[in-house]
Design an enzyme around this catalytic site. Structure first.
Site, short mmCIF file in Angstrom:
data_model
loop_
_atom_site.label_atom_id
_atom_site.label_comp_id
_atom_site.label_asym_id
_atom_site.label_seq_id
_atom_site.Cartn_x
_atom_site.Cartn_y
_atom_site.Cartn_z
N HIS A 119 63.32 24.33 43.36
CA HIS A 119 62.93 25.74 43.25
C HIS A 119 62.38 25.97 41.84
O HIS A 119 62.95 25.50 40.86
CB HIS A 119 64.14 26.66 43.42
CG HIS A 119 64.89 26.48 44.69
ND1 HIS A 119 64.90 27.42 45.70
CD2 HIS A 119 65.69 25.48 45.13
CE1 HIS A 119 65.67 27.01 46.68
NE2 HIS A 119 66.17 25.83 46.36
N HIS A 163 58.07 26.06 45.54
CA HIS A 163 59.08 25.12 46.05
C HIS A 163 58.40 23.78 46.28
O HIS A 163 57.38 23.70 46.96
CB HIS A 163 59.71 25.66 47.33
CG HIS A 163 60.51 26.90 47.10
ND1 HIS A 163 59.99 28.17 47.27
CD2 HIS A 163 61.78 27.07 46.63
CE1 HIS A 163 60.91 29.07 46.93
NE2 HIS A 163 62.00 28.43 46.55
N ARG A 208 66.01 43.22 45.59
CA ARG A 208 67.42 42.96 45.28
C ARG A 208 68.10 44.26 44.90
O ARG A 208 67.58 45.02 44.09
CB ARG A 208 67.54 41.92 44.16
CG ARG A 208 66.92 40.59 44.57
CD ARG A 208 67.04 39.53 43.50
NE ARG A 208 66.33 38.32 43.90
CZ ARG A 208 66.16 37.25 43.12
NH1 ARG A 208 66.65 37.27 41.88
NH2 ARG A 208 65.50 36.20 43.56
N CYS A 225 62.62 31.27 49.33
CA CYS A 225 62.83 29.86 49.68
C CYS A 225 63.09 29.61 51.17
O CYS A 225 62.56 28.63 51.72
CB CYS A 225 63.92 29.24 48.82
SG CYS A 225 65.39 30.25 48.55
N LYS A 232 70.45 24.10 37.53
CA LYS A 232 69.12 24.57 37.13
C LYS A 232 68.92 24.41 35.64
O LYS A 232 69.86 24.40 34.84
CB LYS A 232 68.92 26.03 37.52
CG LYS A 232 69.72 27.03 36.68
CD LYS A 232 69.35 28.48 37.02
CE LYS A 232 70.16 29.45 36.17
NZ LYS A 232 69.85 30.86 36.48
N ASP A 239 56.60 32.16 42.81
CA ASP A 239 57.65 31.30 43.35
C ASP A 239 57.06 30.02 43.92
O ASP A 239 56.16 30.06 44.77
CB ASP A 239 58.39 32.06 44.45
CG ASP A 239 59.85 31.70 44.51
OD1 ASP A 239 60.29 30.86 43.72
OD2 ASP A 239 60.57 32.28 45.35
N GLN A 281 57.81 37.51 42.59
CA GLN A 281 58.05 36.23 41.94
C GLN A 281 56.84 35.31 42.08
O GLN A 281 56.20 35.28 43.12
CB GLN A 281 59.26 35.53 42.56
CG GLN A 281 60.59 36.20 42.27
CD GLN A 281 61.74 35.39 42.82
OE1 GLN A 281 61.77 35.03 43.99
NE2 GLN A 281 62.70 35.10 41.96
#
Length: 650
Positions: A523, A396, A374, A345, A477, A394, A392
């Site tokens: 997100h 946004h 991670r 992000c 979320k 991912d 991911q």
């Protein structure tokens, strides 16, 4: 003198001194009572005005009590057999319970057999569980030989699901009392418990395994031995659970990944870091390609960002303040610190701010297959489902406040529809709200974002479960929870509303009146990660991917070498139609080729011999072993192509 109370919503008068269990006498399904919203032992003495409800062993709360009581029985059995064992914690958990012990020598599998045998003896003896209030001084004196329990005495303030010893309104000890009235074992515990050990069926318990753990999950603390067990209301419940475990083991993605030659975890690379083999690479590519097409159709724009960044970026985003323990250590170079990115992000925010933005561009939907890293502790790394490096899917989305509700609504629909295309159909939603101790932003911003998410979730007509305090530090979320083929729940897509990062990155767009406005940021990770979703689908299908996802959709099997050329031509037609197809030209005989294809869970086998060639046909063999002979080639091609295009399972 009588007391006025209510029982399951109905008013009732009972004599003074009546216990909660007296209201349900004879009903052995009732294990505890809910009194004024709190779980109480059945020997709790009722007070005027109490609102009482029975809690059955079939209820989740009742089953947890049964399992926690079984954990006490196990701890008693351990100390009977191993007098030097010192007690840690012993809570109920999903599908069972555990108890931690400090022992001079690690438990051996044979020890579990002995412990379980002793547990059965205790259960049959009919010991009662008796609650006793103690002062701190009394607890210290009684538990002087239990150093871990002594440490917990100072933790009376919290009510943890894991630490059952404390957290109630007062400090309590539970005594196990024989039928002769003698106390034979005691434990610091807030309770409640079943009335006596005969409420726990001896043929419905089983000790499962041991593990080495750190006291209170802190690696700075002493290492203990944990024994996991399970307990059920009936023998049939235990049998069903063990059958489920056998099926889950058969579907374990780590086992299937090796058997089907999909991926591996080389020691030379490191824990939690997978490499995908050619067959696994095919499945992953198909997953990504279909997702990419659907995102393009939905108006997403693809971006790419690097794997490392200067520390300043994550200082600006707040990740180093709130997420540093989940990040890999920094690398020092060029007079700066660099980090492997744990999130995409912040970099997407830099793309948004790279030039001026107009309201006419919003909503702006950025998407990336972004690899992140991670630092998961070694004890929690688990195959592809809990990895240290993963990709991911991912996205946004940047939108105006006015667009937020509609964007969330369409986003949830898009997510659910796409998951259904991959074969998952049973969902519920979970809404995670603010943790005041681990969050940034104003209460008003959080309330607005939470309410908007709640409304979007409600419009999906799915079960909505609240996860109080479970949100990330920057916003609430919604997570999509999906059930697989054997009923396990997996967290899939997450959608988070974020008022905070746009402020931290000073993101702006020009509004219709020329003023500078702050966008809302959403997100969204649809798969969670490619690797984890791969594992979920692998276990959901037990390795038998539908034809459109399978590494090889059709395998041609010649009866003899002279039939290879015919099958090569037939397979070429499939390849021209975009179907992954091969011919087995190995030296193996035909029956073994069929067995090999079945082991590899190939959806379709085309078998060809002299008669098939003469008829311009193939014998169509399916994954389940059924076979149709003499299918004209045009028909065979059409059937396979239709199965792929319609994403059918066979």
């Amino acid at each position: 003198m009588s007391l006025d109370i209510s029982v399951a919503g109905e008013p009732r008068s009972v004599p003074e001194g009546t216990g909660a269990g007296d209201l349900f006498e004879g009903d052995r399904q009732v294990v505890v009572a809910r009194v004024n919203g709190q779980l109480k032992d059945l020997d709790y003495t009722l007070q005027a005005g109490d609102e009482v409800e029975p809690v059955s062993v079939e209820d989740p709360e009742g089953l947890a009590v049964l399992r926690h009581s079984t954990a006490h029985v196990m701890a008693q059995a351990v100390q009977d057999l191993f007098p030097d064992a010192r007690l840690g914690i012993g809570p109920p958990v999903k599908d069972g319970f555990y108890y931690d012990f400090s022992v001079p020598v690690a438990f051996h599998p044979d020890d579990l057999v002995r412990i379980e045998k002793r547990m059965v003896e205790i259960l049959k003896s009919g010991q009662s569980f008796h609650r006793r209030v103690v002062t701190d001084a009394e607890a210290h004196r009684e538990l002087a030989a239990e150093p871990f329990k002594i440490e917990l005495i100072g933790k009376k303030g919290g009510n943890s699901d894991e630490i059952m010893e404390t957290g109630g309104s007062e400090l309590t000890v539970y005594d196990n009392v024989t039928r002769k009235g003698e106390v034979c074992w005691s434990d610091l515990c807030r309770g409640p418990h079943v009335p006596n050990t005969r409420y726990i069926p001896p043929n419905a318990i089983k000790l499962m395994r041991t593990a080495a753990v750190y006291w209170l999950s802190d690696e700075r603390n002493p290492q203990l031995q944990r024994i996991y067990g399970t307990a059920w209301p009936s023998k049939e419940g235990l049998k069903g659970y063990l059958t489920f475990l056998e099926e889950a083991a058969r579907r374990d993605h780590r086992k299937l990944g090796t058997e089907l030659d999909l991926f591996s975890f080389p020691e030379e690379i490191g824990s939690g870091l997978a490499v995908f083999h050619p067959k696994g690479g095919i499945v992953r590519t198909v997953m990504e390609d279909y997702s990419r097409k659907r995102h393009i159709d939905a108006g997403y724009q693809f971006v790419n960002t690097p794997h490392v960044t200067k520390a300043a970026l994550f200082e600006k985003s707040g990740h180093l303040d709130w997420y540093a323990e989940g990040m890999y250590p920094p690398m020092d170079m060029d007079n700066a610190q660099y980090y492997l990115k744990p999130m995409n992000c912040p970099m997407h925010n830099l793309i948004f701010s790279a030039r001026g933005r107009s309201y006419r561009e919003l909503p702006l939907r950025l998407f990336e297959f972004g690899t992140v890293y991670r630092y998961e502790k070694s004890g929690v790394v688990q195959g592809l489902t809990r990895a240290r490096g993963f990709t991911q899917d991912d996205a946004h989305i940047y939108c105006t406040r006015e667009q937020m509700a509609d964007e969330l609504d369409s986003l949830l629909t898009f997510v659910l529809d796409l998951l259904k295309d991959y074969g998952l159909t049973d969902f519920y939603l979970e809404l995670s709200t603010r943790d005041p101790e681990k969050s940034i932003g104003t209460e008003q911003e959080w309330e607005q974002a939470t309410q908007t998410l709640f409304e979007a979730a409600s419009r999906q007509n799915l079960e909505l479960v609240m996860d109080e305090g479970g949100a990330a530090f920057y916003g609430p979320k919604i997570s999509v929870q999906a059930k697989d083929a054997i009923g396990r729940t997996w967290q899939m897509s997450t959608i988070q509303v974020d008022f905070q990062l746009p402020q931290r990155f000073d993101l702006e767009y020009q509004g219709p009146d020329g003023t500078r406005e702050r966008p809302i940021m959403i997100h969204r990770a649809l798969f969670g990660s490619i690797e984890r979703f791969f594992a979920v689908l692998l276990e959901h299908y037990a390795g038998a991917f539908p034809p459109w996802l399978a590494p090889v959709t059709v395998l041609g099997i010649p009866v003899a070498d002279q039939h290879v050329a015919y099958l090569e031509d037939a397979v070429a037609r499939l390849r021209a139609a975009g179907v992954r197809a091969e011919v087995d030209t190995s030296a193996d005989r035909m029956p073994k080729k069929i067995r090999n294809a079945q082991k590899q869970k190939v959806p379709f086998m085309w078998i060809a011999g002299d008669d098939d060639i003469a008829a311009g046909a193939v014998s169509f063999r399916y994954r389940d072993g059924t076979q149709r002979n003499g299918i004209p080639l045009d028909e065979a091609v059409a059937e396979v192509v239709a199965a792929v295009e319609q994403r059918q399972q066979v």
